[in-house]
Design a protein around this motif. Structure first.
Motif, PDB file in Angstrom:
ATOM      1  N   ALA A   7      31.665   2.568 -35.825  1.00  0.00           N
ATOM      2  CA  ALA A   7      30.442   3.583 -34.533  1.00  0.00           C
ATOM      3  C   ALA A   7      30.892   2.524 -32.853  1.00  0.00           C
ATOM      4  N   GLU A   8      31.520   1.124 -33.322  1.00  0.00           N
ATOM      5  CA  GLU A   8      31.804   0.402 -32.540  1.00  0.00           C
ATOM      6  C   GLU A   8      32.414   1.287 -31.299  1.00  0.00           C
ATOM      7  N   LYS A   9      33.741   1.908 -31.563  1.00  0.00           N
ATOM      8  CA  LYS A   9      34.589   2.600 -30.842  1.00  0.00           C
ATOM      9  C   LYS A   9      34.214   3.666 -30.108  1.00  0.00           C
ATOM     10  N   PHE A  12      28.299   3.519 -30.717  1.00  0.00           N
ATOM     11  CA  PHE A  12      26.841   3.084 -30.683  1.00  0.00           C
ATOM     12  C   PHE A  12      27.043   1.185 -30.138  1.00  0.00           C
ATOM     13  N   LEU A  13      25.419   1.341 -30.205  1.00  0.00           N
ATOM     14  CA  LEU A  13      24.691   0.149 -29.723  1.00  0.00           C
ATOM     15  C   LEU A  13      24.515  -1.056 -30.607  1.00  0.00           C
ATOM     16  N   LYS A  14      25.135  -2.067 -30.479  1.00  0.00           N
ATOM     17  CA  LYS A  14      25.402  -3.034 -31.489  1.00  0.00           C
ATOM     18  C   LYS A  14      23.882  -3.428 -32.955  1.00  0.00           C
ATOM     19  N   GLU A  15      23.041  -3.914 -31.671  1.00  0.00           N
ATOM     20  CA  GLU A  15      22.027  -4.297 -31.946  1.00  0.00           C
ATOM     21  C   GLU A  15      21.496  -2.815 -33.216  1.00  0.00           C
ATOM     22  N   ASP A  16      21.279  -1.651 -32.761  1.00  0.00           N
ATOM     23  CA  ASP A  16      20.291  -1.069 -33.227  1.00  0.00           C
ATOM     24  C   ASP A  16      21.032  -0.124 -34.398  1.00  0.00           C
ATOM     25  N   TRP A  17      22.277  -0.501 -34.212  1.00  0.00           N
ATOM     26  CA  TRP A  17      23.544  -0.042 -35.477  1.00  0.00           C
ATOM     27  C   TRP A  17      23.057  -0.878 -36.430  1.00  0.00           C
ATOM     28  N   LYS A  18      22.430  -2.215 -36.220  1.00  0.00           N
ATOM     29  CA  LYS A  18      22.961  -2.828 -37.263  1.00  0.00           C
ATOM     30  C   LYS A  18      21.942  -3.091 -38.165  1.00  0.00           C
ATOM     31  N   GLN A  19      20.882  -2.672 -38.254  1.00  0.00           N
ATOM     32  CA  GLN A  19      19.498  -2.589 -38.595  1.00  0.00           C
ATOM     33  C   GLN A  19      19.340  -0.985 -39.172  1.00  0.00           C
ATOM     34  N   LYS A  20      20.282   0.419 -38.718  1.00  0.00           N
ATOM     35  CA  LYS A  20      20.403   1.141 -39.732  1.00  0.00           C
ATOM     36  C   LYS A  20      21.094   0.720 -41.118  1.00  0.00           C
ATOM     37  N   GLU A  21      20.591   1.725 -41.934  1.00  0.00           N
ATOM     38  CA  GLU A  21      20.370   1.850 -43.515  1.00  0.00           C
ATOM     39  C   GLU A  21      22.145   2.430 -43.637  1.00  0.00           C
ATOM     40  N   LYS A  22      22.956   2.187 -44.616  1.00  0.00           N
ATOM     41  CA  LYS A  22      24.197   3.044 -45.156  1.00  0.00           C
ATOM     42  C   LYS A  22      24.334   4.501 -44.872  1.00  0.00           C
ATOM     43  N   SER A  23      23.366   5.342 -44.780  1.00  0.00           N
ATOM     44  CA  SER A  23      23.035   6.337 -45.097  1.00  0.00           C
ATOM     45  C   SER A  23      23.040   7.249 -44.208  1.00  0.00           C
ATOM     46  N   GLN A  24      21.913   6.033 -43.013  1.00  0.00           N
ATOM     47  CA  GLN A  24      21.808   6.524 -41.605  1.00  0.00           C
ATOM     48  C   GLN A  24      22.685   6.930 -40.931  1.00  0.00           C
ATOM     49  N   LYS A  25      23.742   5.780 -41.207  1.00  0.00           N
ATOM     50  CA  LYS A  25      25.545   5.160 -40.419  1.00  0.00           C
ATOM     51  C   LYS A  25      25.692   6.298 -40.304  1.00  0.00           C
ATOM     52  N   ARG A  32      28.400  13.102 -34.984  1.00  0.00           N
ATOM     53  CA  ARG A  32      29.253  12.398 -34.129  1.00  0.00           C
ATOM     54  C   ARG A  32      30.304  12.881 -34.007  1.00  0.00           C
ATOM     55  N   MET A  33      31.399  12.261 -34.573  1.00  0.00           N
ATOM     56  CA  MET A  33      32.331  12.800 -35.092  1.00  0.00           C
ATOM     57  C   MET A  33      33.380  14.545 -35.786  1.00  0.00           C
ATOM     58  N   LYS A  34      32.273  14.914 -35.790  1.00  0.00           N
ATOM     59  CA  LYS A  34      32.345  16.388 -36.852  1.00  0.00           C
ATOM     60  C   LYS A  34      32.933  16.858 -35.199  1.00  0.00           C
ATOM     61  N   THR A  35      32.157  16.866 -34.200  1.00  0.00           N
ATOM     62  CA  THR A  35      32.584  17.996 -33.001  1.00  0.00           C
ATOM     63  C   THR A  35      33.756  16.843 -32.186  1.00  0.00           C
ATOM     64  N   MET A  36      34.635  16.106 -32.970  1.00  0.00           N
ATOM     65  CA  MET A  36      35.514  15.998 -31.639  1.00  0.00           C
ATOM     66  C   MET A  36      36.616  15.970 -32.854  1.00  0.00           C
ATOM     67  N   LYS A  37      37.877  15.598 -32.685  1.00  0.00           N
ATOM     68  CA  LYS A  37      39.088  15.767 -32.356  1.00  0.00           C
ATOM     69  C   LYS A  37      39.388  14.230 -32.904  1.00  0.00           C
ATOM     70  N   PHE A  38      39.522  13.896 -33.700  1.00  0.00           N
ATOM     71  CA  PHE A  38      40.461  12.123 -34.015  1.00  0.00           C
ATOM     72  C   PHE A  38      41.488  11.806 -34.568  1.00  0.00           C
ATOM     73  N   VAL A  39      42.377  10.656 -34.016  1.00  0.00           N
ATOM     74  CA  VAL A  39      43.508  10.350 -35.632  1.00  0.00           C
ATOM     75  C   VAL A  39      42.641   8.592 -35.504  1.00  0.00           C
ATOM     76  N   LEU A  40      42.130   8.960 -36.447  1.00  0.00           N
ATOM     77  CA  LEU A  40      41.544   7.221 -36.872  1.00  0.00           C
ATOM     78  C   LEU A  40      42.967   6.621 -37.768  1.00  0.00           C
ATOM     79  N   LEU A  41      43.080   6.062 -37.602  1.00  0.00           N
ATOM     80  CA  LEU A  41      44.394   4.304 -38.312  1.00  0.00           C
ATOM     81  C   LEU A  41      43.617   3.753 -39.072  1.00  0.00           C
TER      82      LEU A  41
END
Length: 132
Positions: A7-9, A12-25, A32-41
């Protein structure tokens, strides 16, 4: 932790993000990621990481995404259903020094007399920890 790091990369806003439930995260990351090509290390994992639970779309040739992880556990490799396992051996100390020196550069190495000794003590400690 992995959800928060991704989320940080993604900005996503840190304070807003911290308040969210795991399911919302999960929902936010997946959207966001389903529209991206990514490499996750994922470095130095010691247990299975359920990408679906985190919100990471399953990497496939069709979406151009990849997940790369490192672990010292063959059991974790099995749990993560590795497509192409690759064993990486530790560098010999002279190889590690050459790699360090080429990446750090002469100016930095000569900037402080303790750098060589600090590197040697770090290398010795790393080698000691990695022996089974």
């Amino acid at each position: 932790m992995i959800q928060d790091a991704i989320a940080e990369k993604l900005g996503f806003l840190k304070e807003d993000w911290k308040q969210k439930e795991k399911s919302q995260k999960f929902t936010d990351l997946y959207a966001r990621m389903k529209t991206m090509k990514f490499v996750l290390l994922l470095d130095d994992i010691w247990k299975e990481v359920d990408l679906k639970e985190i919100g990471v779309p399953f990497p496939a040739r069709e979406n151009g995404c990849k997940v790369v992880f490192t672990t010292r556990s063959r059991e974790v490799c099995g749990q993560m259903r590795v497509d192409d396992p690759m064993e990486v051996k530790c560098l010999e100390s002279n190889e590690a020094w050459d790699l360090f020196r080429s990446n750090v550069g002469k100016i930095t190495l000569e900037s402080h007399p303790d750098i060589l000794e600090l590197f040697k003590s770090y290398l010795f400690e790393s080698l000691r920890r990695n022996q089974y």
